[in-house]
Write a protein that holds these residues in place. Sequence first.
Motif, PDB file in Angstrom:
ATOM      1  N   VAL A   5      32.178   4.915 -61.586  1.00  0.00           N
ATOM      2  CA  VAL A   5      31.386   5.750 -62.493  1.00  0.00           C
ATOM      3  C   VAL A   5      30.887   4.856 -63.624  1.00  0.00           C
ATOM      4  N   GLN A   6      29.584   4.849 -63.835  1.00  0.00           N
ATOM      5  CA  GLN A   6      29.025   3.984 -64.866  1.00  0.00           C
ATOM      6  C   GLN A   6      29.426   4.467 -66.250  1.00  0.00           C
ATOM      7  N   LYS A  29      28.996  15.792 -67.260  1.00  0.00           N
ATOM      8  CA  LYS A  29      28.163  16.496 -66.288  1.00  0.00           C
ATOM      9  C   LYS A  29      27.073  15.582 -65.751  1.00  0.00           C
ATOM     10  N   LYS A  30      26.584  15.927 -64.589  1.00  0.00           N
ATOM     11  CA  LYS A  30      25.501  15.168 -63.971  1.00  0.00           C
ATOM     12  C   LYS A  30      24.208  15.376 -64.730  1.00  0.00           C
ATOM     13  N   ARG A  31      23.354  14.385 -64.667  1.00  0.00           N
ATOM     14  CA  ARG A  31      22.058  14.432 -65.354  1.00  0.00           C
ATOM     15  C   ARG A  31      20.963  14.180 -64.324  1.00  0.00           C
ATOM     16  N   PRO A  32      20.516  15.232 -63.669  1.00  0.00           N
ATOM     17  CA  PRO A  32      19.527  15.053 -62.593  1.00  0.00           C
ATOM     18  C   PRO A  32      18.267  14.363 -63.083  1.00  0.00           C
ATOM     19  N   GLN A  33      17.729  13.510 -62.228  1.00  0.00           N
ATOM     20  CA  GLN A  33      16.501  12.791 -62.557  1.00  0.00           C
ATOM     21  C   GLN A  33      15.629  12.772 -61.300  1.00  0.00           C
ATOM     22  N   GLY A  42      12.236   3.908 -54.794  1.00  0.00           N
ATOM     23  CA  GLY A  42      12.145   2.574 -54.227  1.00  0.00           C
ATOM     24  C   GLY A  42      13.512   1.958 -54.043  1.00  0.00           C
ATOM     25  N   SER A  43      13.516   0.671 -53.879  1.00  0.00           N
ATOM     26  CA  SER A  43      14.780  -0.036 -53.700  1.00  0.00           C
ATOM     27  C   SER A  43      15.507  -0.144 -55.028  1.00  0.00           C
ATOM     28  N   GLY A  44      16.819  -0.118 -54.982  1.00  0.00           N
ATOM     29  CA  GLY A  44      17.612  -0.201 -56.197  1.00  0.00           C
ATOM     30  C   GLY A  44      18.924   0.527 -56.027  1.00  0.00           C
ATOM     31  N   ASN A  45      19.636   0.637 -57.114  1.00  0.00           N
ATOM     32  CA  ASN A  45      20.937   1.291 -57.095  1.00  0.00           C
ATOM     33  C   ASN A  45      20.817   2.645 -57.775  1.00  0.00           C
ATOM     34  N   TYR A  46      21.116   3.723 -57.058  1.00  0.00           N
ATOM     35  CA  TYR A  46      20.949   5.071 -57.572  1.00  0.00           C
ATOM     36  C   TYR A  46      22.240   5.865 -57.417  1.00  0.00           C
ATOM     37  N   CYS A  47      22.359   6.906 -58.258  1.00  0.00           N
ATOM     38  CA  CYS A  47      23.532   7.772 -58.221  1.00  0.00           C
ATOM     39  C   CYS A  47      23.580   8.544 -56.900  1.00  0.00           C
ATOM     40  N   ASP A 106      20.381  10.881 -58.132  1.00  0.00           N
ATOM     41  CA  ASP A 106      19.315   9.878 -57.973  1.00  0.00           C
ATOM     42  C   ASP A 106      18.953   9.176 -59.274  1.00  0.00           C
ATOM     43  N   ARG A 107      19.870   9.107 -60.210  1.00  0.00           N
ATOM     44  CA  ARG A 107      19.614   8.376 -61.447  1.00  0.00           C
ATOM     45  C   ARG A 107      19.854   6.892 -61.227  1.00  0.00           C
ATOM     46  N   SER A 108      18.989   6.083 -61.785  1.00  0.00           N
ATOM     47  CA  SER A 108      19.108   4.626 -61.627  1.00  0.00           C
ATOM     48  C   SER A 108      20.356   4.117 -62.331  1.00  0.00           C
ATOM     49  N   LEU A 109      21.114   3.286 -61.657  1.00  0.00           N
ATOM     50  CA  LEU A 109      22.377   2.780 -62.178  1.00  0.00           C
ATOM     51  C   LEU A 109      22.430   1.270 -62.068  1.00  0.00           C
ATOM     52  N   GLN A 110      23.350   0.711 -62.803  1.00  0.00           N
ATOM     53  CA  GLN A 110      23.606  -0.710 -62.712  1.00  0.00           C
ATOM     54  C   GLN A 110      24.572  -0.984 -61.562  1.00  0.00           C
ATOM     55  N   GLU A 111      24.499  -2.170 -61.047  1.00  0.00           N
ATOM     56  CA  GLU A 111      25.455  -2.583 -60.016  1.00  0.00           C
ATOM     57  C   GLU A 111      26.818  -2.802 -60.655  1.00  0.00           C
TER      58      GLU A 111
END
Length: 244
Positions: free
Chosen positions: A82-83, A96-100, A106-111, A115-120
Amino acid sequence: MGIQRPAWLEALYTQKFFVGCSYHETAKKNEKNVCCLDCCISICPHCIPSHRFHRLLQVRRYVYHDVVRLEDLQKLIDCSNVQAYTINSAKVVFIKKRPQNRQFKGSGNYCTSCDRSLQEPFIHCSLGCKVDFALKHYEDLSPYLRKCNSLTLSPDFLIPQDMGDDETTNDTPHSTIVDSDEPMSWSSGSSGSENMSLICTEIVRKKRSGLYVCGRSAGKVSDEDMATSMSNRRKGIPQRSPMC
């Protein structure tokens, strides 16, 4: 079927925080920012004496969302993947979740849930997202739950200092009271008159008149001095030019 959401976790989702406490609606600093895990309710700082032997979890506010310190939450449930975010040198986790919505993902790291963008290498943006992911894929939270018999508030938690103070003292406007640690003295006079000292230990400033009146004094102010003080405050009388 495994263990679903425990009662304390359900309370974190459903209880409202940072709203006024109905039991202490007339008290100052009555925002409910603590969750009692044993009673499964949100409480304010004034309620803490009634829950002092319970497990208490402080809820904080970050970008208009409720967060909890990672150090505290780890005692209750596994928060790996969990970030976390840093606030005042402490790591916190969103409850709580924060929908986005992402129309073009595209390519990347998502929840995994919103679908929230996250860090590796994180895959969950909040505790709620991890709980939903675990229930969806494993239908059991027991491997993630941890036994916690005692949970106290962090040392930086602020409890109102005026709890139990007299209401009349709290209602006194600070702008009208001038506190002095040492006695204040005035001296006035000339070579032909005796110096007069006036010692005051409490000074009350009147809002409109602007005068300073001593509550306890060693001498009295003469009528002449009072008249001089009043005349200095009046608007000067315009001088007319002599008639020719």
